[in-house]
Design a protein around this motif. Structure first.
Motif, PDB file in Angstrom:
ATOM      1  N   PHE A  84     -33.151 -27.422 -54.098  1.00 43.75           N
ATOM      2  CA  PHE A  84     -32.003 -26.818 -53.418  1.00 43.75           C
ATOM      3  C   PHE A  84     -31.954 -25.300 -53.604  1.00 43.75           C
ATOM      4  O   PHE A  84     -31.468 -24.580 -52.723  1.00 43.75           O
ATOM      5  N   LEU A  85     -32.458 -24.820 -54.728  1.00 41.59           N
ATOM      6  CA  LEU A  85     -32.380 -23.389 -55.018  1.00 41.59           C
ATOM      7  C   LEU A  85     -33.291 -22.578 -54.099  1.00 41.59           C
ATOM      8  O   LEU A  85     -32.951 -21.475 -53.684  1.00 41.59           O
ATOM      9  N   TYR A  86     -34.471 -23.145 -53.782  1.00 41.90           N
ATOM     10  CA  TYR A  86     -35.449 -22.405 -52.977  1.00 41.90           C
ATOM     11  C   TYR A  86     -35.575 -22.951 -51.556  1.00 41.90           C
ATOM     12  O   TYR A  86     -36.564 -22.706 -50.876  1.00 41.90           O
ATOM     13  N   HIS A  87     -34.565 -23.685 -51.123  1.00 38.22           N
ATOM     14  CA  HIS A  87     -34.587 -24.270 -49.772  1.00 38.22           C
ATOM     15  C   HIS A  87     -34.661 -23.156 -48.728  1.00 38.22           C
ATOM     16  O   HIS A  87     -33.983 -22.143 -48.846  1.00 38.22           O
ATOM     17  N   PRO A  88     -35.486 -23.331 -47.682  1.00 40.53           N
ATOM     18  CA  PRO A  88     -35.597 -22.295 -46.640  1.00 40.53           C
ATOM     19  C   PRO A  88     -34.292 -22.057 -45.894  1.00 40.53           C
ATOM     20  O   PRO A  88     -34.061 -20.973 -45.366  1.00 40.53           O
ATOM     21  N   LEU A  89     -33.437 -23.065 -45.856  1.00 45.25           N
ATOM     22  CA  LEU A  89     -32.179 -22.945 -45.129  1.00 45.25           C
ATOM     23  C   LEU A  89     -31.011 -23.128 -46.093  1.00 45.25           C
ATOM     24  O   LEU A  89     -30.852 -24.182 -46.695  1.00 45.25           O
ATOM     25  N   VAL A  90     -30.236 -22.089 -46.247  1.00 43.96           N
ATOM     26  CA  VAL A  90     -29.067 -22.148 -47.115  1.00 43.96           C
ATOM     27  C   VAL A  90     -27.829 -22.216 -46.229  1.00 43.96           C
ATOM     28  O   VAL A  90     -27.633 -21.384 -45.348  1.00 43.96           O
ATOM     29  N   ILE A  91     -26.990 -23.229 -46.434  1.00 38.68           N
ATOM     30  CA  ILE A  91     -25.824 -23.425 -45.575  1.00 38.68           C
ATOM     31  C   ILE A  91     -24.663 -22.557 -46.053  1.00 38.68           C
ATOM     32  O   ILE A  91     -24.236 -22.649 -47.197  1.00 38.68           O
ATOM     33  N   THR A  92     -24.186 -21.697 -45.163  1.00 41.15           N
ATOM     34  CA  THR A  92     -23.034 -20.861 -45.447  1.00 41.15           C
ATOM     35  C   THR A  92     -22.094 -20.900 -44.250  1.00 41.15           C
ATOM     36  O   THR A  92     -22.501 -20.587 -43.130  1.00 41.15           O
ATOM     37  N   GLU A  93     -20.861 -21.308 -44.481  1.00 43.63           N
ATOM     38  CA  GLU A  93     -19.844 -21.385 -43.436  1.00 43.63           C
ATOM     39  C   GLU A  93     -20.323 -22.243 -42.263  1.00 43.63           C
ATOM     40  O   GLU A  93     -20.119 -21.913 -41.098  1.00 43.63           O
ATOM     41  N   GLY A  94     -20.994 -23.342 -42.582  1.00 44.06           N
ATOM     42  CA  GLY A  94     -21.404 -24.276 -41.551  1.00 44.06           C
ATOM     43  C   GLY A  94     -22.641 -23.868 -40.789  1.00 44.06           C
ATOM     44  O   GLY A  94     -23.098 -24.586 -39.895  1.00 44.06           O
ATOM     45  N   LYS A  95     -23.221 -22.712 -41.099  1.00 44.58           N
ATOM     46  CA  LYS A  95     -24.417 -22.249 -40.385  1.00 44.58           C
ATOM     47  C   LYS A  95     -25.580 -22.126 -41.366  1.00 44.58           C
ATOM     48  O   LYS A  95     -25.398 -21.873 -42.552  1.00 44.58           O
ATOM     49  N   TYR A  96     -26.776 -22.277 -40.821  1.00 42.58           N
ATOM     50  CA  TYR A  96     -27.959 -22.104 -41.648  1.00 42.58           C
ATOM     51  C   TYR A  96     -28.306 -20.620 -41.706  1.00 42.58           C
ATOM     52  O   TYR A  96     -28.591 -19.980 -40.702  1.00 42.58           O
ATOM     53  N   THR A  97     -28.260 -20.087 -42.895  1.00 40.45           N
ATOM     54  CA  THR A  97     -28.554 -18.675 -43.066  1.00 40.45           C
ATOM     55  C   THR A  97     -29.057 -18.439 -44.484  1.00 40.45           C
ATOM     56  O   THR A  97     -29.019 -19.332 -45.321  1.00 40.45           O
ATOM     57  N   PHE A  98     -29.524 -17.280 -44.776  1.00 39.77           N
ATOM     58  CA  PHE A  98     -29.974 -16.943 -46.114  1.00 39.77           C
ATOM     59  C   PHE A  98     -28.836 -16.263 -46.864  1.00 39.77           C
ATOM     60  O   PHE A  98     -28.169 -15.378 -46.335  1.00 39.77           O
ATOM     61  N   TYR A  99     -28.619 -16.690 -48.112  1.00 39.43           N
ATOM     62  CA  TYR A  99     -27.580 -16.063 -48.920  1.00 39.43           C
ATOM     63  C   TYR A  99     -28.132 -14.786 -49.535  1.00 39.43           C
ATOM     64  O   TYR A  99     -29.181 -14.787 -50.174  1.00 39.43           O
ATOM     65  N   THR A 100     -27.430 -13.694 -49.321  1.00 41.44           N
ATOM     66  CA  THR A 100     -27.853 -12.419 -49.883  1.00 41.44           C
ATOM     67  C   THR A 100     -26.663 -11.766 -50.576  1.00 41.44           C
ATOM     68  O   THR A 100     -25.779 -11.220 -49.909  1.00 41.44           O
ATOM     69  N   PRO A 101     -26.598 -11.814 -51.894  1.00 38.67           N
ATOM     70  CA  PRO A 101     -25.486 -11.180 -52.599  1.00 38.67           C
ATOM     71  C   PRO A 101     -25.600  -9.668 -52.511  1.00 38.67           C
ATOM     72  O   PRO A 101     -26.673  -9.109 -52.269  1.00 38.67           O
ATOM     73  N   SER A 102     -24.492  -8.997 -52.725  1.00 41.50           N
ATOM     74  CA  SER A 102     -24.497  -7.536 -52.695  1.00 41.50           C
ATOM     75  C   SER A 102     -25.261  -6.980 -53.889  1.00 41.50           C
ATOM     76  O   SER A 102     -25.456  -7.664 -54.893  1.00 41.50           O
ATOM     77  N   SER A 103     -25.656  -5.730 -53.770  1.00 39.31           N
ATOM     78  CA  SER A 103     -26.389  -5.086 -54.867  1.00 39.31           C
ATOM     79  C   SER A 103     -25.545  -5.033 -56.135  1.00 39.31           C
ATOM     80  O   SER A 103     -26.052  -5.217 -57.250  1.00 39.31           O
ATOM     81  N   THR A 104     -24.247  -4.797 -55.964  1.00 41.35           N
ATOM     82  CA  THR A 104     -23.336  -4.747 -57.118  1.00 41.35           C
ATOM     83  C   THR A 104     -23.262  -6.104 -57.806  1.00 41.35           C
ATOM     84  O   THR A 104     -23.294  -6.195 -59.041  1.00 41.35           O
ATOM     85  N   ALA A 105     -23.161  -7.184 -56.997  1.00 38.44           N
ATOM     86  CA  ALA A 105     -23.096  -8.533 -57.562  1.00 38.44           C
ATOM     87  C   ALA A 105     -24.382  -8.873 -58.301  1.00 38.44           C
ATOM     88  O   ALA A 105     -24.356  -9.451 -59.392  1.00 38.44           O
ATOM     89  N   ILE A 106     -25.511  -8.520 -57.702  1.00 36.72           N
ATOM     90  CA  ILE A 106     -26.805  -8.799 -58.337  1.00 36.72           C
ATOM     91  C   ILE A 106     -26.895  -8.109 -59.693  1.00 36.72           C
ATOM     92  O   ILE A 106     -27.251  -8.730 -60.702  1.00 36.72           O
ATOM     93  N   LEU A 107     -26.569  -6.821 -59.730  1.00 37.08           N
ATOM     94  CA  LEU A 107     -26.650  -6.053 -60.971  1.00 37.08           C
ATOM     95  C   LEU A 107     -25.694  -6.609 -62.021  1.00 37.08           C
ATOM     96  O   LEU A 107     -26.058  -6.775 -63.193  1.00 37.08           O
ATOM     97  N   THR A 108     -24.477  -6.945 -61.606  1.00 35.56           N
ATOM     98  CA  THR A 108     -23.467  -7.457 -62.540  1.00 35.56           C
ATOM     99  C   THR A 108     -23.913  -8.744 -63.206  1.00 35.56           C
ATOM    100  O   THR A 108     -23.832  -8.890 -64.435  1.00 35.56           O
ATOM    101  N   PHE A 109     -24.427  -9.671 -62.398  1.00 34.34           N
ATOM    102  CA  PHE A 109     -24.783 -10.973 -62.957  1.00 34.34           C
ATOM    103  C   PHE A 109     -26.133 -10.944 -63.687  1.00 34.34           C
ATOM    104  O   PHE A 109     -26.356 -11.763 -64.583  1.00 34.34           O
ATOM    105  N   ILE A 110     -26.980 -10.000 -63.348  1.00 37.09           N
ATOM    106  CA  ILE A 110     -28.216  -9.830 -64.130  1.00 37.09           C
ATOM    107  C   ILE A 110     -27.860  -9.314 -65.523  1.00 37.09           C
ATOM    108  O   ILE A 110     -28.406  -9.767 -66.537  1.00 37.09           O
ATOM    109  N   VAL A 111     -26.937  -8.359 -65.583  1.00 39.31           N
ATOM    110  CA  VAL A 111     -26.484  -7.835 -66.883  1.00 39.31           C
ATOM    111  C   VAL A 111     -25.841  -8.950 -67.704  1.00 39.31           C
ATOM    112  O   VAL A 111     -26.101  -9.078 -68.912  1.00 39.31           O
TER     113      VAL A 111
END
Length: 308
Positions: free
Chosen positions: A176-203
């Protein structure tokens, strides 16, 4: 002066088990087990000794002459260090398979081959690195940091112990983590977090990993090499909860969960892991109170500060 102890098999019959042995009254249960091991040819780790009078595991030889001790053969054993190495190896082997282009079309046969062959997103690559580094850290800690109070466990328990890591955090999480299709709001799309979110959760992830390693070092230093005796864990994290290593473990996976767009498979793995660690932490709190008495500062929270 020696004491005669009668021996009986519990469960299946143990061949060559003597009906009785003579031991020094000052002997320890380990020395008695070694004596039985030499006579039966079974590893000392396969033997469990219990009193016939109350069925409790033999903790000392403070028993009368001619008293009976039951000897149980626990079956073929495997070292706990080896068990953990095998468990953590599952995710390390399984997750990279989902990044092999030719395999992705077979892993996800229910979607078009042209879509299944689309390379994982940068965020999915980041998640792969975090998962691999997490379990690689665990492997290194198993080999060089952890000390085990019990030397072995029965071989037959290995599949059950490995299921959590090979299936739940291995196949299920990766699929599920590496699935080519990620469901968001009923549509198949790729989830892309913001740069701020990425940095925050990496820290947050790095903080949790370093803190987890620190608590593991504290626990390792409590037990002297070659012994099973423990001291009272104190210091960073241990003044908050009984098992801060579990707390930081949960924190680490919460960061991964957020980076995955709150993927349900990551959430499930985190929830199941946290539930199991909570039960372990409760047992440790009870054991500390019983073992150390008033010397141990009782904790209200065993897993998450001020909550659980």
């Amino acid at each position: 002066m020696s004491v005669t102890i009668n021996l009986k098999s519990r469960g299946r019959l143990i061949k060559r088990l003597p009906t009785s042995v003579d031991v020094n009254p000052k002997s320890t249960p380990s020395e008695l087990a070694s004596q039985i091991s030499s006579k039966t040819g079974l590893s000392i780790h396969r033997l469990r000794l219990t009193k016939a009078s109350d069925g409790k595991v033999l903790e000392d030889l403070n028993i009368s002459s001619n008293e009976t001790v039951y000897v149980k053969d626990l079956g073929p054993q495997i070292g706990w260090r080896t068990v953990f190495v095998i468990e953590y190896l599952g995710p390390l082997l399984i997750h990279p398979l989902f990044f092999i282009p030719k395999l992705r079309t077979y892993i996800y046969p229910h979607i078009q081959a042209s879509t299944a062959s689309i390379p994982p997103t940068l965020n999915q690559q980041l998640l792969l690195y975090l998962v691999l580094m997490h379990f690689l850290k665990r492997e290194l800690e198993t080999l060089f940091v952890h000390k085990f109070s019990s030397a072995t466990m029965p071989w037959r328990n290995l599949p059950k112990n490995s299921t959590h890591y090979w299936i739940l955090s291995g196949l299920n999480l990766a699929w599920f983590l590496y699935h080519p299709l990620v469901i968001t709001e009923g549509k198949y799309t790729f989830y892309t977090p913001s740069s701020t979110a990425i940095l925050t959760f990496i820290v947050l992830w790095v903080f949790a990993q370093v803190s987890n390693f620190s608590t593991h070092l504290t626990l390792s230093n409590l037990r002297r090499a070659g012994t099973t005796t423990r001291g009272i864990p104190r210091g960073y994290g241990f003044n908050w909860v009984t098992c801060p290593n579990y707390f930081f473990e949960v924190l680490c996976w919460l960061a991964v969960w957020a980076l995955s767009g709150f993927n349900w498979a990551v959430g499930l793995f985190t929830l199941v892991s946290a539930g199991q660690m909570y039960l372990w932490a409760l047992k440790k709190e009870k054991r500390y109170r019983k073992e150390f008495g008033d010397k141990y500062k009782k904790k209200r929270a065993v897993l998450i500060p001020a909550l659980l």
